[in-house]
Design an enzyme around this catalytic site. Structure first.
Site, PDB file in Angstrom:
ATOM      1  N   ASP A  63     124.685  62.247  74.938  1.00 17.30           N
ATOM      2  CA  ASP A  63     125.885  63.037  75.174  1.00 17.30           C
ATOM      3  C   ASP A  63     127.062  62.070  75.095  1.00 17.30           C
ATOM      4  OD1 ASP A  63     127.608  65.114  75.784  1.00 17.30           O
ATOM      5  OD2 ASP A  63     126.402  65.850  77.442  1.00 17.30           O
ATOM      6  N   CYS A  64     128.262  62.580  74.993  1.00 18.73           N
ATOM      7  CA  CYS A  64     129.409  61.721  74.701  1.00 18.73           C
ATOM      8  C   CYS A  64     129.688  60.730  75.829  1.00 18.73           C
ATOM      9  CB  CYS A  64     130.633  62.568  74.393  1.00 18.73           C
ATOM     10  SG  CYS A  64     130.404  63.540  72.886  1.00 18.73           S
TER      11      CYS A  64
END
Length: 642
Positions: free
Chosen positions: A151-152
């Site tokens: 995920d970012c």
């Protein structure tokens, strides 16, 4: 969009996390609280979305790349002092294998997803993007062929928030060596080179990641030359918002709307009876509130703009010319009652009243969990004030993705009907108007349990699914929850009534002799009453022979046609600690006509649907009487393991 430079071909969807807690801000993105439904959704989403390049099922090529997210046990944004960036999800092996993992396994094994996203949170003390055992399991045991992304900035959180490692380079090394291939964000760009120089990341780690990444790009045909000359090269802006797409959006909205209450068949309205209509609420003229989070893609011009959307008010006005609107609240938080008087006046002057309230993205979204299950601010006061002022009972329309405690409305005779529309999309207004005026019969079912406000006393950081009465813990979701609820999972009314009948289902199942001959090695476990259980992993070769179909008759005994969702549950013998109260086997939407019966069937796989995960995380086939539950009907299937 790709052909005109507006998009790539890899997309990070679907979100298949379990809607474990009703306060979760991203629950709106998911298929709900049931792992079977989430699994089925994952398979349908990925297979439809990825398509095939070459036009044949056996081709390895992809039209698009889908990504199962967020792996795993991710369902908390920001609650009290807990944040998704540092939260450690403490999960039992029973809950992990029974609830959190099944959607991801199905997404990979049956859906053939080409991407997996690891989450921000830790799982039992280990960052999700550094869980080597679980990430490798997806490839070794589940056959995953694709790339794993974080995920970012989830790799950054390993170092910066979770303090799992002492240096940035260690975070890079842990993630890459655990199986992650690419980081969303700049953390790897800034720190991988130094990790290589320090000997913490080897060339083989880089090669493996690049192989996984470029393999998916090759399958997408990215290196096949000018995309406009390829299989999908003729697609462009002219193919967006075509009539078939708009019809599909309308049908999806129709099927998703749930009728929660309808006292004395108050709905549907008849156009010749409703001479004037007042529509009250801050949602009614706001199109953006119909769309929810992650609508379209922020970088894609053509998908960000819905196809000629109309508000709820506009679509209702198409049925009743004399339709007025009053917001009542200035916005969704509704912190003031200054505008109530205008709404009350509109209600008094109209023949019938529809009040639209609920949630929007100011109340629930990424990085924002709710603290209450009640309607925001003074919305409840607005509804009650309008109900008191209206000539006739009112219709209440609820928006938003999360459950709401609307017990006050359910118990108020002045509120005759309640509809939940969620975030119905661009065609939601038309679908709602069609249902309210009887052109469409509602057939939606709730994908989550609607809890009472008292549930907010349950700590959101407690990941346990099973109830623990000794500590006053009620459990979670319909499978384990023992407390009060406003509406149960799968609740949904219709303008007509239905009767069910089991046409065929076996009374007994027995393992084949070939399996029983080797039963000594399968370690049959028995309880004090002699009930047996077998480890599914040891009898997999026999599972196909146990499958059967339940034939069901559905009769529409009312006077209105409509679709209806048939839901089949099972209840297993309580041989294993933590056995669900019931669990979903399957569902099917049938289209019915008045006073007519229709038949359908649902496949039952006993190794899946009659099995229970034990406290060690092993899935066990349980012997004894399993109860098939269809509405108020029950049918017992006896499973013999000896």
């Amino acid at each position: 969009m790709y052909n005109v430079g507006q998009s790539g071909l890899t997309f990070w969807a679907p979100n298949i996390n379990i809607f474990r807690d009703p306060r979760w801000g991203r629950g709106q993105e998911t298929p709900g609280e049931d792992p079977m439904v989430a699994s089925a959704f994952a398979v349908e989403f990925v297979t439809g979305f990825q398509g095939s390049r070459g036009g044949r099922e056996e081709d390895d090529g992809l039209m698009l790349s889908a990504c199962c997210k967020h792996f795993t046990a991710y369902d908390l944004e920001k609650w009290r002092n807990f944040s998704r960036y540092s939260f450690d999800a403490v999960v039992t092996q029973q809950d992990l294998q029974d609830t959190f993992q099944p959607p991801f396994r199905s997404c990979i094994q049956q859906g053939k997803a080409s991407c997996l996203m690891c989450a921000y949170n830790e799982v039992n003390g280990v960052p999700a993007c550094a869980m080597q055992d679980l990430l490798q399991k997806t490839r070794v045991d589940w056959g995953f062929k694709g790339y794993i992304t974080s995920d970012c900035d989830a790799v950054a959180t390993i170092f910066e928030y979770q303090h799992f490692v002492k240096t940035r380079e260690d975070a890079v090394a842990d993630a890459l060596k655990s199986g992650m291939d690419i980081n969303c964000g700049s953390f790897l760009v800034r720190n991988t080179e130094s990790a290589v120089k320090q000997g913490k990341v080897g060339e083989e780690d880089i090669d493996r990641a690049l192989l996984n990444l470029f393999s998916v790009q090759l399958r997408l045909g990215i290196f096949d030359g000018d995309p406009r000359k390829g299989q999908f090269g003729k697609l462009g802006p002219k193919d967006v918002c075509k009539s078939e797409h708009r019809k599909l959006a309308l049908e999806a909205a129709r099927q998703g709307i749930v009728l929660l209450k309808n006292e004395d068949n108050f709905l549907p309205f008849r156009e010749d009876v409703v001479s004037s209509l007042a529509v009250v609420g801050p949602h009614a003229r706001n199109i953006s509130n119909m769309l929810g989070s992650y609508t379209g893609l922020l970088m894609c011009t053509y998908s960000r703009i819905p196809c000629s959307p109309k508000s709820l008010f506009e679509e209702l006005q198409a049925y009743v010319q004399m339709t007025s609107h009053a917001a009542g609240c200035q916005d969704i938080p509704c912190n003031a009652s200054d505008a109530f008087h205008e709404a009350i006046l509109a209600a008094k002057n109209a023949n019938y009243v529809i009040v639209v309230v609920g949630l929007d993205l100011t109340q629930e979204t990424e990085d924002l969990d709710r603290v209450s299950l009640l309607l925001p601010g003074k919305q409840m006061d607005l509804v009650s004030s309008i109900a008191a002022a209206s000539k006739n009972p009112i219709v209440l329309v609820l928006t938003g993705g999360g459950p709401l405690d609307v017990s006050f409305a359910q118990n108020d005779p002045r509120i005759a009907s309640i509809l939940w529309i969620g975030y119905p999309g661009e065609a939601g207004g038309k679908a709602l108007a069609e249902i309210i005026f009887g052109d469409v019969n509602p057939g939606g079912r709730l994908p989550v349990t609607w809890y009472t406000e008292s549930f907010t006393k349950v700590p959101m950081n407690n990941m346990n699914m099973r109830a623990d009465p000794s500590h006053g813990y009620p459990g979670r979701t319909y499978r384990f929850y023992t407390g009060d609820r406003v509406y149960g999972y799968g609740h949904g009314l219709s303008y007509t009534n239905f009767h069910y009948k089991f046409l065929s289902a076996p009374p007994k199942l027995t393992l084949l002799k070939s399996s029983r001959a080797n039963i000594y090695r399968n370690r049959v476990l028995r309880d004090a009453e002699g009930l047996a259980s077998l480890d599914i992993a040891e009898i997999e070769e026999s599972c196909d022979s146990l499958k059967f179909r339940v034939q069901i008759s559905v009769t529409n005994v009312g006077d209105m046609k409509g679709s209806h969702v048939v839901i089949l549950f099972s209840r297993a013998p309580r041989l294993i600690q933590g056995t669900p109260q019931k669990q979903l086997i399957g569902f099917d939407r049938v289209h019915t006509f008045p006073n007519t019966s229709i038949e359908t069937s649902i496949l039952v796989d006993p190794c899946d649907h009659f099995s229970v995960v034990n406290e060690s995380g092993k899935r066990m086939l349980v012997g004894g009487g399993h109860v098939l539950m269809l509405g108020d009907l029950e049918h017992i299937v006896s499973v013999e393991l000896n």
